[in-house]
Write an enzyme that holds these catalytic residues in place. Structure first.
Site, PDB file in Angstrom:
ATOM      1  N   LYS A  13      35.255 -19.260   5.290  1.00 16.83           N
ATOM      2  CA  LYS A  13      33.861 -19.393   6.019  1.00 16.83           C
ATOM      3  C   LYS A  13      33.175 -18.535   6.114  1.00 16.83           C
ATOM      4  O   LYS A  13      32.166 -17.974   4.799  1.00 16.83           O
ATOM      5  CB  LYS A  13      33.643 -20.018   7.109  1.00 16.83           C
ATOM      6  N   ARG A  87      29.213 -27.041  16.501  1.00 14.05           N
ATOM      7  CA  ARG A  87      30.754 -27.356  16.084  1.00 14.05           C
ATOM      8  C   ARG A  87      31.207 -28.477  17.063  1.00 14.05           C
ATOM      9  O   ARG A  87      31.853 -29.141  16.678  1.00 14.05           O
ATOM     10  CB  ARG A  87      31.714 -26.324  16.979  1.00 14.05           C
ATOM     11  N   ARG A 126      46.088 -13.257   8.906  1.00 17.63           N
ATOM     12  CA  ARG A 126      44.815 -12.763   8.424  1.00 17.63           C
ATOM     13  C   ARG A 126      44.677 -11.848   9.471  1.00 17.63           C
ATOM     14  O   ARG A 126      45.578 -10.800  10.196  1.00 17.63           O
ATOM     15  CB  ARG A 126      43.669 -13.910   9.453  1.00 17.63           C
ATOM     16  N   ARG A 159      43.773 -11.046  15.089  1.00 17.18           N
ATOM     17  CA  ARG A 159      43.174 -11.918  16.596  1.00 17.18           C
ATOM     18  C   ARG A 159      44.264 -12.833  17.237  1.00 17.18           C
ATOM     19  O   ARG A 159      45.106 -12.985  16.865  1.00 17.18           O
ATOM     20  CB  ARG A 159      41.690 -13.285  15.928  1.00 17.18           C
ATOM     21  N   ARG A 170      43.543 -25.212  17.544  1.00 18.92           N
ATOM     22  CA  ARG A 170      41.819 -25.292  16.891  1.00 18.92           C
ATOM     23  C   ARG A 170      41.821 -26.225  15.724  1.00 18.92           C
ATOM     24  O   ARG A 170      40.243 -26.890  16.219  1.00 18.92           O
ATOM     25  CB  ARG A 170      41.579 -23.970  16.503  1.00 18.92           C
TER      26      ARG A 170
HETATM   27  P1  AP5 Z   1      38.480 -16.637   6.714  1.00 19.15           P
HETATM   28  O1  AP5 Z   1      37.127 -16.697   6.182  1.00 19.15           O
HETATM   29  O2  AP5 Z   1      38.383 -15.688   8.078  1.00 19.15           O
HETATM   30  O3  AP5 Z   1      38.361 -18.714   7.896  1.00 19.15           O
HETATM   31  P2  AP5 Z   1      37.341 -18.953   8.762  1.00 19.15           P
HETATM   32  O4  AP5 Z   1      36.798 -20.189   8.013  1.00 19.15           O
HETATM   33  O5  AP5 Z   1      35.954 -18.338   9.202  1.00 19.15           O
HETATM   34  O6  AP5 Z   1      38.608 -19.340   9.413  1.00 19.15           O
HETATM   35  P3  AP5 Z   1      38.059 -18.583  11.362  1.00 19.15           P
HETATM   36  O7  AP5 Z   1      39.500 -18.831  12.137  1.00 19.15           O
HETATM   37  O8  AP5 Z   1      37.282 -17.473  11.579  1.00 19.15           O
HETATM   38  O9  AP5 Z   1      37.363 -19.796  11.992  1.00 19.15           O
HETATM   39  P4  AP5 Z   1      37.348 -19.887  13.258  1.00 19.15           P
HETATM   40  O10 AP5 Z   1      36.349 -21.376  12.433  1.00 19.15           O
HETATM   41  O11 AP5 Z   1      38.089 -21.677  13.536  1.00 19.15           O
HETATM   42  O12 AP5 Z   1      37.190 -19.501  14.243  1.00 19.15           O
HETATM   43  P5  AP5 Z   1      35.803 -18.607  15.262  1.00 19.15           P
HETATM   44  O13 AP5 Z   1      35.734 -17.195  14.867  1.00 19.15           O
HETATM   45  O14 AP5 Z   1      34.366 -19.341  14.476  1.00 19.15           O
HETATM   46  O15 AP5 Z   1      40.158 -16.757   6.743  1.00 19.15           O
HETATM   47  C1  AP5 Z   1      40.979 -16.867   6.746  1.00 19.15           C
HETATM   48  C2  AP5 Z   1      42.343 -16.458   6.328  1.00 19.15           C
HETATM   49  O16 AP5 Z   1      42.358 -17.147   5.061  1.00 19.15           O
HETATM   50  C3  AP5 Z   1      41.481 -14.879   5.970  1.00 19.15           C
HETATM   51  O17 AP5 Z   1      43.034 -13.907   7.057  1.00 19.15           O
HETATM   52  C4  AP5 Z   1      41.102 -14.510   4.711  1.00 19.15           C
HETATM   53  O18 AP5 Z   1      41.306 -13.504   3.518  1.00 19.15           O
HETATM   54  C5  AP5 Z   1      42.418 -15.540   3.647  1.00 19.15           C
HETATM   55  N1  AP5 Z   1      42.003 -16.875   2.263  1.00 19.15           N
HETATM   56  C6  AP5 Z   1      39.779 -17.104   2.803  1.00 19.15           C
HETATM   57  N2  AP5 Z   1      40.067 -17.843   1.547  1.00 19.15           N
HETATM   58  C7  AP5 Z   1      41.085 -17.767   0.670  1.00 19.15           C
HETATM   59  C8  AP5 Z   1      41.100 -18.593   0.048  1.00 19.15           C
HETATM   60  N3  AP5 Z   1      40.637 -19.337  -1.304  1.00 19.15           N
HETATM   61  N4  AP5 Z   1      42.894 -18.265  -0.391  1.00 19.15           N
HETATM   62  C9  AP5 Z   1      43.561 -17.661   0.322  1.00 19.15           C
HETATM   63  N5  AP5 Z   1      43.226 -16.508   1.364  1.00 19.15           N
HETATM   64  C10 AP5 Z   1      42.214 -17.232   1.733  1.00 19.15           C
HETATM   65  O19 AP5 Z   1      36.239 -19.135  16.133  1.00 19.15           O
HETATM   66  C11 AP5 Z   1      36.906 -19.101  17.090  1.00 19.15           C
HETATM   67  C12 AP5 Z   1      36.842 -19.202  18.815  1.00 19.15           C
HETATM   68  O20 AP5 Z   1      35.995 -19.473  18.898  1.00 19.15           O
HETATM   69  C13 AP5 Z   1      36.655 -20.784  18.219  1.00 19.15           C
HETATM   70  O21 AP5 Z   1      38.103 -21.802  18.454  1.00 19.15           O
HETATM   71  C14 AP5 Z   1      36.206 -20.921  19.711  1.00 19.15           C
HETATM   72  O22 AP5 Z   1      36.853 -20.993  21.127  1.00 19.15           O
HETATM   73  C15 AP5 Z   1      35.714 -19.713  20.147  1.00 19.15           C
HETATM   74  N6  AP5 Z   1      33.638 -20.839  19.216  1.00 19.15           N
HETATM   75  C16 AP5 Z   1      33.525 -19.953  18.263  1.00 19.15           C
HETATM   76  N7  AP5 Z   1      32.270 -21.161  17.649  1.00 19.15           N
HETATM   77  C17 AP5 Z   1      31.805 -21.887  18.570  1.00 19.15           C
HETATM   78  C18 AP5 Z   1      30.838 -22.752  19.544  1.00 19.15           C
HETATM   79  N8  AP5 Z   1      30.130 -22.746  18.301  1.00 19.15           N
HETATM   80  N9  AP5 Z   1      31.163 -23.712  19.769  1.00 19.15           N
HETATM   81  C19 AP5 Z   1      32.169 -23.194  20.575  1.00 19.15           C
HETATM   82  N10 AP5 Z   1      33.085 -22.325  20.700  1.00 19.15           N
HETATM   83  C20 AP5 Z   1      32.924 -21.316  19.662  1.00 19.15           C
END
Ligand code: AP5
Length: 211
Positions: A13, A87, A126, A159, A170
């Protein structure tokens, strides 16, 4: 354009959001990035969110909706890419209400799909820039100079929640609490689904085609 990016942790994402920001001259609103900044700054929000994040659980809906409400007032009129929000169904309902108050609308919810085991592999390698949020992968998308951000030279970090047992939690939380949003947005004709498995550029092309 007000576009929601849906999909499990690690599906890409944040990576695709970086392209979409350029395409739509949009602001990326990532609740994960906002929460991590609050943790780093040691604010009240950060202190209360840290435990949930470290365990891979969701921060309570009320906290998240308060955070988004503040940000949306600042961003009124601008194109927004929502990354990692909403979410849960209550968060999606809260966003609809907020949008109505601001006389705006969500245009589309774009869901990236992928197998859980690919996520586990991607997230372990990552690295992210704590300054600008740019995301790298030491296996699939490394920076030009090892360990530092191409854009601003900041030291990249791993992270805290990218440990395998936390990643698996997760994913469980995603399937229980976030996956129902596909139906929520499908029911109002706003859901687009794109296969998130493949090279970054291939997925970028699929996203562009879907949009
Ligand atoms: P990346 O682009 O970073 O993936 P992502 O989908 O953004 O993954 P996240 O882990 O950031 O999402 P998340 O939703 O769990 O975390 P968030 O920060 O929102 O890609 C991942 C890796 O793969 C990278 O190294 C990239 O380079 C690589 N990659 C990408 N595309 C690729 C491809 N095609 N091929 C190979 N490699 C590739 O949330 C973290 C925490 O915050 C949650 O667990 C929760 O506790 C809290 N939180 C956040 N938002 C909320 C909410 N709305 N409600 C409640 N709690 C929340």
């Amino acid at each position: 354009m007000r576009l929601i990016l849906l999909g499990p942790p690690g599906v890409g994402k944040g990576t695709q959001a970086q392209f979409l920001i350029d395409r739509f001259e949009a602001i990326q609103l990532s609740t994960g990035d906002l929460l991590r900044a609050a943790v780093r700054e040691g604010t009240e929000l950060g202190v209360s969110a840290k435990g949930y994040m470290d365990r891979g659980e969701l921060v309570p809906d009320g906290v998240i909706l308060g955070l988004i409400g503040e940000k949306m007032k600042e961003l009124s009129g601008k194109a927004v890419i929502f990354d990692g929000f909403p979410r849960t169904v209550p968060q999606a309902e809260g966003l609809d209400k907020l949008m109505e108050e601001l006389n705006l609308e969500v245009d589309k919810a774009l869901e990236l799909t992928i197998d859980d085991e690919i996520v586990v592999k991607r997230l372990g390698s990552r690295r992210s820039c704590p300054e600008c949020g740019r995301v790298y992968n030491i296996m699939f998308a490394p920076p030009k100079d090892e360990g530092v951000c191409d854009d601003d030279g900041t030291k990249l970090i791993l992270r805290d929640d990218d440990k395998e047992e936390v990643i698996r939690n997760r994913l469980r939380v995603y399937h229980d609490q976030t996956a129902p949003l596909s139906e929520y947005y499908s029911n109002v004709g706003k859901l687009l689904q794109v296969n998130g498995d493949g090279k970054v550029e291939e997925i970028k092309a699929r996203v562009e085609e879907a949009l």
